[in-house]
Write a protein that holds these residues in place. Structure first.
Motif, PDB file in Angstrom:
ATOM      1  N   GLN A   1      45.630  33.561  27.445  1.00 45.27           N
ATOM      2  CA  GLN A   1      44.380  34.021  28.021  1.00 45.27           C
ATOM      3  C   GLN A   1      44.624  34.181  29.525  1.00 45.27           C
ATOM      4  N   PHE A   2      43.980  35.148  30.123  1.00 44.51           N
ATOM      5  CA  PHE A   2      44.161  35.370  31.562  1.00 44.51           C
ATOM      6  C   PHE A   2      43.351  34.349  32.357  1.00 44.51           C
ATOM      7  N   ASP A   3      43.980  33.812  33.403  1.00 44.38           N
ATOM      8  CA  ASP A   3      43.320  32.762  34.184  1.00 44.38           C
ATOM      9  C   ASP A   3      42.642  33.380  35.415  1.00 44.38           C
ATOM     10  N   TYR A   4      41.384  33.782  35.229  1.00 48.26           N
ATOM     11  CA  TYR A   4      40.667  34.466  36.305  1.00 48.26           C
ATOM     12  C   TYR A   4      40.478  33.571  37.524  1.00 48.26           C
ATOM     13  N   ASP A   5      40.254  32.285  37.273  1.00 48.88           N
ATOM     14  CA  ASP A   5      40.050  31.375  38.400  1.00 48.88           C
ATOM     15  C   ASP A   5      41.292  31.295  39.273  1.00 48.88           C
ATOM     16  N   LYS A   6      42.435  31.131  38.618  1.00 49.79           N
ATOM     17  CA  LYS A   6      43.660  31.047  39.391  1.00 49.79           C
ATOM     18  C   LYS A   6      43.907  32.347  40.139  1.00 49.79           C
ATOM     19  N   TYR A   7      43.576  33.445  39.492  1.00 49.01           N
ATOM     20  CA  TYR A   7      43.758  34.739  40.144  1.00 49.01           C
ATOM     21  C   TYR A   7      42.935  34.821  41.421  1.00 49.01           C
ATOM     22  N   GLN A   8      41.706  34.341  41.365  1.00 49.15           N
ATOM     23  CA  GLN A   8      40.859  34.316  42.567  1.00 49.15           C
ATOM     24  C   GLN A   8      41.527  33.528  43.683  1.00 49.15           C
ATOM     25  N   GLU A   9      42.054  32.355  43.336  1.00 49.39           N
ATOM     26  CA  GLU A   9      42.755  31.554  44.343  1.00 49.39           C
ATOM     27  C   GLU A   9      43.873  32.356  44.987  1.00 49.39           C
ATOM     28  N   PHE A  10      44.682  32.986  44.150  1.00 48.40           N
ATOM     29  CA  PHE A  10      45.798  33.761  44.674  1.00 48.40           C
ATOM     30  C   PHE A  10      45.307  34.850  45.613  1.00 48.40           C
ATOM     31  N   LEU A  11      44.260  35.540  45.182  1.00 48.26           N
ATOM     32  CA  LEU A  11      43.738  36.635  45.995  1.00 48.26           C
ATOM     33  C   LEU A  11      43.359  36.149  47.373  1.00 48.26           C
ATOM     34  N   GLU A  12      42.728  35.000  47.404  1.00 52.17           N
ATOM     35  CA  GLU A  12      42.242  34.506  48.678  1.00 52.17           C
ATOM     36  C   GLU A  12      43.357  34.169  49.652  1.00 52.17           C
ATOM     37  N   GLU A  13      44.500  33.743  49.113  1.00 53.11           N
ATOM     38  CA  GLU A  13      45.597  33.469  50.035  1.00 53.11           C
ATOM     39  C   GLU A  13      46.559  34.641  50.122  1.00 53.11           C
ATOM     40  N   GLY A  14      46.117  35.819  49.717  1.00 54.24           N
ATOM     41  CA  GLY A  14      46.945  37.011  49.841  1.00 54.24           C
ATOM     42  C   GLY A  14      48.189  36.904  49.001  1.00 54.24           C
ATOM     43  N   PHE A  15      48.312  37.742  48.032  1.00 56.32           N
ATOM     44  CA  PHE A  15      49.397  37.564  47.093  1.00 56.32           C
ATOM     45  C   PHE A  15      49.707  38.893  46.451  1.00 56.32           C
ATOM     46  N   SER A  16      50.925  39.038  46.059  1.00 52.43           N
ATOM     47  CA  SER A  16      51.304  40.342  45.506  1.00 52.43           C
ATOM     48  C   SER A  16      51.888  40.193  44.115  1.00 52.43           C
ATOM     49  N   PHE A  17      51.481  41.076  43.280  1.00 56.35           N
ATOM     50  CA  PHE A  17      51.824  41.043  41.872  1.00 56.35           C
ATOM     51  C   PHE A  17      52.636  42.282  41.582  1.00 56.35           C
ATOM     52  N   GLU A  18      53.744  42.102  40.951  1.00 56.05           N
ATOM     53  CA  GLU A  18      54.524  43.306  40.680  1.00 56.05           C
ATOM     54  C   GLU A  18      55.350  43.173  39.424  1.00 56.05           C
ATOM     55  N   VAL A  19      55.538  44.255  38.750  1.00 57.01           N
ATOM     56  CA  VAL A  19      56.371  44.279  37.559  1.00 57.01           C
ATOM     57  C   VAL A  19      57.379  45.397  37.719  1.00 57.01           C
ATOM     58  N   LYS A  20      58.615  45.036  37.615  1.00 51.10           N
ATOM     59  CA  LYS A  20      59.666  46.040  37.759  1.00 51.10           C
ATOM     60  C   LYS A  20      60.142  46.535  36.399  1.00 51.10           C
TER      61      LYS A  20
END
Lengths: 244, 244
Positions: free
Chosen positions: A214-233
């Motif tokens: 399941q996707f962890d929306y709460d954790k995602y919010q945390e990441f967003l707030e501290e600036g974070f980058s998501f990438e798939v190569k």
DNA sequence: GCAAAAGTGTTCTCGGTACACCCATGC
DNA sequence: GCATGGGTGTACCGAGAACACTTTTGC
């Protein structure tokens, strides 16, 4: 003071490129128009923006009225304003893309704009001769999605709440139009700590059942707030194929 | 057939966020309006789109008429359509950003919209109380520029044809609002093979003169055709500063 | 000679990529 | 028992990041 009346003779619309994912196919929701212009053509769900409605509100209203969709991921992409793009006069349109969980809903037209609503594979859209400049809008939105999916974990918007890693991988492969390496994909996705292991298994499949996540929306919010980058190569396998 | 006349009562405009770079400062070109609404306010150069003009054409015309700019890098960013954003009626605006070589031109208002044209540092814009929702448009365009500059070599559009590596680095630092490591920056930039070493030196500077370079547009075209990605990462020095 | 910016190499770390075999289930 | 997809670990490579001293000019 100058008179500006002559400028106030245009209209504007919103059009939605609605993406869904089914099995291993990326799809787009289209309507068959039952009013002029382009009656009986397949088209993006779109309509005029009302005088007292801002753009995002209009896009959401149209999603609801024409496609029965509510509460979906929605993002403005680009405006299209060629002079002759609409036969009734000067009409600019603002294109949005949205992401929906496809199995979640059964498109039911209950309006007098769409006579039919149906999912089409992205790859089939170019054969449909869409109304207006909608084909260009689909292309631009698909490119935007391809880019965005590498930068934010929006892929989850297209999957049911519980999904397997293989489903997630197939989704990325469909969007990016490439093959991904299974082990590397899993390693990368799991290392982001954005998935919750549900300790549940698939059932009724004719092979070893997969774990559900399941996707962890709460954790995602945390990441967003501290600036974070998501990438798939992507994998380089396809290059080997190209050579052979 | 329905009557759509009631929808054809809006207008639309284009607004340009024009970036320039001067010394080590990123700037934006603003006009002082000499017509209502927001007369005497600083604002983005923008105006109504004419009935027989498409969006990009309108943006270029406005650049020319209000700011005297021609032949510049221009890109559509986003449309803004809050219901009450314009006091004269329903007006949607399409925001563009453009990049210009600042020393190249001297803004001369020769129109009845702008009473004055002036460059402002990006960081000062928030004190100016810009007309309409223009401040939000500046913010969005600046964010877009920040992102784009990491992905395409558009920085060169802001520099004179001949420039030094240090000037280029200062430009990146101004846009990204961070510090970059000199050696890593040069290594990275030079390894992309997009610069032509002109075998010329700076003159008249009170220190060791720097080599001059020129951007290689032809080579860039080649790269674009075979799909290529351009990126500049920031140094982590600032983190150390933050701790101290 | 001194101030001011130009120019230059090496080491380390980490993330990306390639790659092949055993496992659990339905039929 | 066989077909089907699930699940796992390692070795290599390359790009990014950290870091300090010498050089050239104007004054």
């Amino acid at each position: 003071m100058k008179n500006f009346d002559s400028y106030f003779k245009s209209a504007f619309t919103v059009d939605n490129v609605i993406f869904g994912f089914d099995e291993s196919d990326l799809k787009i929701l289209l309507i068959k128009r039952q009013e002029d212009p382009y009656i009986d053509h397949w088209a993006l769900p779109g309509y005029f923006v009302l005088p007292d409605e801002d753009l995002n509100t209009a896009a959401r209203r149209v999603l609801k009225q024409l496609a029965g969709l509510d509460n979906v991921y929605l993002e403005q992409v680009k405006s299209f304003g060629a002079v002759d793009r609409h036969p009734f006069g000067r009409v600019i349109t603002v294109a949005y893309y949205s992401l929906v969980k496809i199995d979640n809903f059964n498109p039911q037209p209950d309006n007098d704009v769409a006579k039919e609503v149906r999912w089409f594979s992205v790859s089939d859209v170019s054969n449909l001769n869409l109304a207006f400049d909608h084909e260009e809008m689909v292309d631009v939105c698909f490119e935007t999605l391809k880019h965005q999916v590498r930068v934010r974990p929006i892929g989850f918007e297209l999957l049911p709440p519980k999904f397997t890693l293989t489903e997630l991988q197939h989704l990325y492969e469909a969007i990016l139009e490439t093959d991904l390496d299974k082990r590397n994909f899993r390693k990368k996705i799991l290392s982001m700590n954005l998935l919750i292991d549900l300790d549940e298994m698939q059932a009724g499949v004719a092979h070893r059942p997969a774990k559900l996540y399941q996707f962890d929306y709460d954790k995602y919010q945390e990441f967003l707030e501290e600036g974070f980058s998501f990438e798939v190569k992507e994998s380089k396998r396809k290059e080997r194929q190209a050579v052979s």
